[in-house]
Design an enzyme around this catalytic site. Structure first.
Site, mmCIF file in Angstrom:
data_model
loop_
_atom_site.group_PDB
_atom_site.id
_atom_site.type_symbol
_atom_site.label_atom_id
_atom_site.label_comp_id
_atom_site.label_asym_id
_atom_site.label_seq_id
_atom_site.Cartn_x
_atom_site.Cartn_y
_atom_site.Cartn_z
ATOM 1 C CG ASP A 27 -1.592 1.236 1.554
ATOM 2 O OD1 ASP A 27 -2.207 1.772 0.628
ATOM 3 O OD2 ASP A 27 -1.537 1.696 2.718
ATOM 4 C CG ASP A 29 -1.774 7.688 0.893
ATOM 5 O OD1 ASP A 29 -1.267 8.799 1.059
ATOM 6 O OD2 ASP A 29 -2.286 7.318 -0.190
ATOM 7 C CG ASP A 204 -2.144 2.319 6.520
ATOM 8 O OD1 ASP A 204 -2.204 2.147 5.286
ATOM 9 O OD2 ASP A 204 -2.588 3.344 7.079
HETATM 10 MG MG MG Z 1 -2.822 3.110 3.531
#
Ligand code: MG
Length: 258
Positions: A27, A29, A204
């Site tokens: 991922d 961000d 996340d």
């Molecule tokens: Mg993220």
């Protein structure tokens, strides 16, 4: 390296580094880059950037960044070379032009979502509407705190109820897609297209759970930060992700040259 990885994770990284053909997917961000107030200011940590580029140059190693961002924005923010596969819009946009696959009903649905989101932005100051090739993302981070619940409620009873729309919720964002895709779908496609036998995925946010959910025995999922997850391993934050990728580069390089 700043601090070593925990023992169990270190053993897992050592194991995947010995894969015959490995897919490393991440991922963007909150994983490669720290979460910042202005989404356009997000940048990859220098150590992570170097490790991702190094991994992509190794033989038998496929690297991908799978993000909720649009593909164009992802290109702009990462500046990564073509050796790294970029997948935007939660699996809707691959580096080949995949969004061209929208049929007329999908395009009509996208227009309807766009009109409804635009109307909501006029009602709630600070509501940012981001139009992507197959979805509309509504960011409510900058809506006044006392208005936020009403804005979320209006999204839930408006665009989210459009027939055939698919909803993904993230951190202070609701994204409504005209067709169904997910990061899990993206990983499955990459796995098949690149003929890899082991997949490692790091992420996340809640949307990354779709990716963790499609991992198989022998793969490795690493969740960044707190919160419930289907991943089997966890690190605390983006600095640890840098160490994770740096460790993988070293171990993979050693394995391939042995
Ligand atoms: Mg993220």
């Amino acid at each position: 390296m700043t601090r070593p990885l925990p023992g169990p994770l270190s053993a897992e990284v050592d194991r995947v580094a010995r894969a015959e053909r490995l897919l490393v997917a991440s991922d963007f961000d909150g994983t490669m880059s720290a979460i910042v107030d202005d989404p356009a200011a997000a940048r990859t940590l220098p150590e992570t950037d170097a490790a991702i580029r190094a991994l992509a140059e190794l033989p038998q190693t496929v690297v991908a960044v799978v993000s909720g961002r649009s593909l164009a924005m992802l290109h702009q923010l990462t500046g990564l070379p073509p050796a790294v596969h970029l997948v935007g819009s939660h699996g809707m946009e691959f580096d080949e032009s995949f969004a061209a696959g929208l049929d007329e009903a999908d395009r009509d649905r996208l227009e309807l979502l766009d009109r409804q989101a635009t109307a909501l932005a006029a009602r709630f100051a600070g509501l940012q509407v981001e139009r992507k090739p197959a979805s509309i993302a509504m960011h409510y981070r900058h809506v006044a705190p006392e208005q936020r619940a009403a804005a979320v409620e209006a999204i839930a009873t408006g665009p989210q109820l459009v027939d055939g729309a698919h909803v993904t919720t993230g951190k202070e964002v609701v994204e409504v897609a005209a067709v169904q895709t997910s990061k899990g779908y993206a990983l499955d496609r990459l796995r098949a297209r690149e003929h890899v036998d082991v997949v490692m995925f790091v992420g996340d946010d809640v949307t990354d759970e779709h990716a963790f959910a499609v991992l198989r025995e022998g793969d490795l999922g690493v969740k960044v930060g707190s919160g419930p997850t289907a991943a089997t391993q966890r690190v605390a934050g983006v600095a640890d992700v840098a160490v994770l990728f740096e460790t993988l580069v070293q171990l993979r390089r050693d394995y391939l040259s042995s």
